[in-house]
Design a protein around this motif. Sequence first.
Motif, PDB file in Angstrom:
ATOM      1  N   ARG A  64       0.826  -1.204   0.000  1.00 22.43           N
ATOM      2  CA  ARG A  64       0.000   0.000   0.000  1.00 22.43           C
ATOM      3  C   ARG A  64       0.863   1.258   0.000  1.00 22.43           C
ATOM      4  O   ARG A  64       0.595   2.228  -0.725  1.00 22.43           O
ATOM      5  N   ASP A  65       1.945   1.225   0.777  1.00 22.68           N
ATOM      6  CA  ASP A  65       2.816   2.401   0.841  1.00 22.68           C
ATOM      7  C   ASP A  65       3.587   2.606  -0.468  1.00 22.68           C
ATOM      8  O   ASP A  65       3.866   3.742  -0.852  1.00 22.68           O
ATOM      9  N   VAL A  66       3.935   1.502  -1.131  1.00 24.58           N
ATOM     10  CA  VAL A  66       4.623   1.643  -2.411  1.00 24.58           C
ATOM     11  C   VAL A  66       3.724   2.295  -3.432  1.00 24.58           C
ATOM     12  O   VAL A  66       4.128   3.191  -4.182  1.00 24.58           O
ATOM     13  N   VAL A  67       2.459   1.855  -3.473  1.00 26.63           N
ATOM     14  CA  VAL A  67       1.519   2.430  -4.428  1.00 26.63           C
ATOM     15  C   VAL A  67       1.285   3.899  -4.134  1.00 26.63           C
ATOM     16  O   VAL A  67       1.154   4.727  -5.062  1.00 26.63           O
ATOM     17  N   ARG A  68       1.276   4.260  -2.853  1.00 32.26           N
ATOM     18  CA  ARG A  68       1.007   5.652  -2.464  1.00 32.26           C
ATOM     19  C   ARG A  68       2.286   6.482  -2.389  1.00 32.26           C
ATOM     20  O   ARG A  68       2.246   7.632  -1.937  1.00 32.26           O
ATOM     21  N   HIS A  69       3.418   5.873  -2.783  1.00 33.50           N
ATOM     22  CA  HIS A  69       4.712   6.577  -2.823  1.00 33.50           C
ATOM     23  C   HIS A  69       5.120   7.104  -1.446  1.00 33.50           C
ATOM     24  O   HIS A  69       5.666   8.200  -1.311  1.00 33.50           O
TER      25      HIS A  69
END
Length: 800
Positions: A64-69
């Motif tokens: 989730r954090d990767v997608v949200r940068h």
Amino acid sequence: MPTRVCCCCSALRPRYKRLVDNIFPEDPKDGLVKADMEKLTFYAVSAPEKLDRIGSYLAERLSRDVVRHRSGYVLIAMEALDQLLMACHSQSIKPFVESFLHMVAKLLESGEPKLQVLGTNSFVKFANIEEDTPSYHRRYDFFVSRFSAMCHSCHSDPEIRTEIRIAGIRGIQGVVRKTVNDELRATIWEPQHMDKIVPSLLFNMQKIEEVDSRIGPPSSPSATDKEENPAMLAENCFRELLGRATFGNMNNAVRPVFAHLDHHKLWDPNEFAVHCFKIIMYSIQAQYSHHVIQEILGHLDACKKDSPRVRAGIIQVLLEAVAIAAKGSIGPTVLEVFNTLLKHLRLSVEFEANDLQGGSVGSVTLNASSKDNDEKIVQNAIIQTIGFFGSNLPDYQRSEIMMFIMGKVPVFGTSTHTLDISQLGDLGTRRIQIMLLRSLLMVTSGYKAKTIVTALPGSFLDPLLSPSLMEDYELRQLVLEVMHNLMDRHDNRAKLRGIRIIPDVADLKIKREKICRQDTSFMKKNGQQLYRHIYLGCKEEDNVQKNYELLYTSLALITIELANEEVVIDLIRLAIALQDSAIINEDNLSMFHRCGIMALVAAYLNFVSQMIAVPAFCQHVSKVIEIRTMEAPYFLPEHIFRDKCLLPKSLEKHDKNLYFLTNKIAESLGGSGYSVERLSVPYVPQVTDEDRLSRRKSIVDTVSIQVDILPNTIPSDDVVSNTEEITFETLKKAIDTNGMEEQEKEKRRLVIEKFQKAPFEEIAAQCESKANLLHDRLAQILELTIRQRKEFVLSRKETK
């Protein structure tokens, strides 16, 4: 900011989730909450069955954090994963590892270089962990592909590009280390993986500067170089990969190297190719060296129609590989190496011959000339490789290779050779003869046999001497040089270099030993054959100075290595026969060649007289040389082989003091205990089929028919006329045998003595010479009889 949960909901959440949530601070800049991380680690160690759930939840948050940068929280999640991996080693860690690898894959798939580097670093840490039990289902196909792609990064920023490439190389190194220690390590050696890993490493290795300045085994790079230089890191990884290769997967690691070098056209120039194979040969286990050599040979076969420079580059790589492998085990590939090289030597000569025949005017001629020079590069590379490989073999294998190469040399009129020359023509055949003999010369260099029979067995000597009668001075030179390599067992050849009158042979410090029984037996069996080839070799019309120098060296080496009293007498007879042939000149040689033979005889008799140290013999030779120096300097090597030497118009009117006299030599040697009876028998070479096979004149045309019945053709103290007027009275005396019993008894005694002492070859040659003489005499008698009969008939008619 992470999603906050209310107190009521938080109390209902599973403990492992609450512990995972607590390690993330409000502000990611504060980093991992260490106190809560310790709680999570203690919980994971105490309840290992919860590891897979902890990993799944961390993976969910990280995705989730990767997608949200949210890069800060991604860093915290990976740090937590790394600490859990290092702390937990139970059997329940397998599911957690799957979650971990899933998260690493997510990072590697992201387009941000920092996250790719972060994922790589975590994977490398994981690769260094030794797991208690192997994983039978885990595969690293994705990581191999992704790390290989990172090795080819083309990012616009050079620093970022270098960082990504280094991460890719370190990732490949991690995959290699992880898989080779795994029970399923064979998977990494599959061609689909090696075809990605090896070219990726080679791509980065190409950036090494001054590759060709390296000598010997490549040194291991320092820790700083490994971290900062992609080329050095790739080379270190390549060495590590090859060092872990085994018998079954060696070829899979080597074959992609050829594909990379072909694709990027790195065989010409081939500095990088040589560097790669040096790394390969020094990195693999010694017993696998022959696998690499076989692969190089196979690739050479596959590229047989490529440009000459590409083939030359591959052969140069083979030379470097052989140079390293020859120091260890090369297995069963010895004959395969030579057979392949000789096959490509023939192909190169064939291509060269075709180019010369197809060349025409203009640009085509220029192009053919360029190809011709390139083919010579290929041929020289092959010969150099053959020579280096052969010179590093043990003696028993070198003998086999000598026989193998000699069996390939084509000789006109024979079919004993095993090399296909049907497409070469005369020019190509001559070229392949020269190339093969040059190869043989390289192999025999430095060969030291205890006995001459070992170095020159009959099965090798006969085919070797066949080209020595070819009508090509270069072929004859090569044959003599090969013989010198095999004869010179005490390294005396360098002291004899150059044909000259040596004032004091003792200054040369010739090394020699007492002639052993095997060498004596060799000369009894093969001596006449050696003499014959030297005798006929001196009388070739195209001889140059080097031919006479090599012939002189041959006589000197036979004297040093193989001569007892009997051989010395034979060599002196041979020298006198050469002198006679130069004077009589039945071969119609030019004046230069006649004087060259005289100079050779002078140089050799000067040498042998000092070697046997008979004062009277030395005095006679010195006196003749002294007179020649004043009256006929063109009979000495220092003058005849000098530019613009004045030559005489004829030799018939020269004083007998300019010649070496048989009777004086016999007198001087006889006084010192030598058996000189055979000196009175002129040397006559035996007749063989080699003259016909080697396209030279028949030996019957080169030997005087008078030599076996006349005492000597040079002037002496008891000189007699060599010709006699044939009359009716002479013929009557020749037929009438009354009153000649005493002479017949003496003749019979001499004949019996000759048959008892003379070599069989000499007796056979003299019998044939006598048969030819008898034929000529009978023809003369018949002609004279017919003429006298006609005169008698005419006189009767006139009377009537």
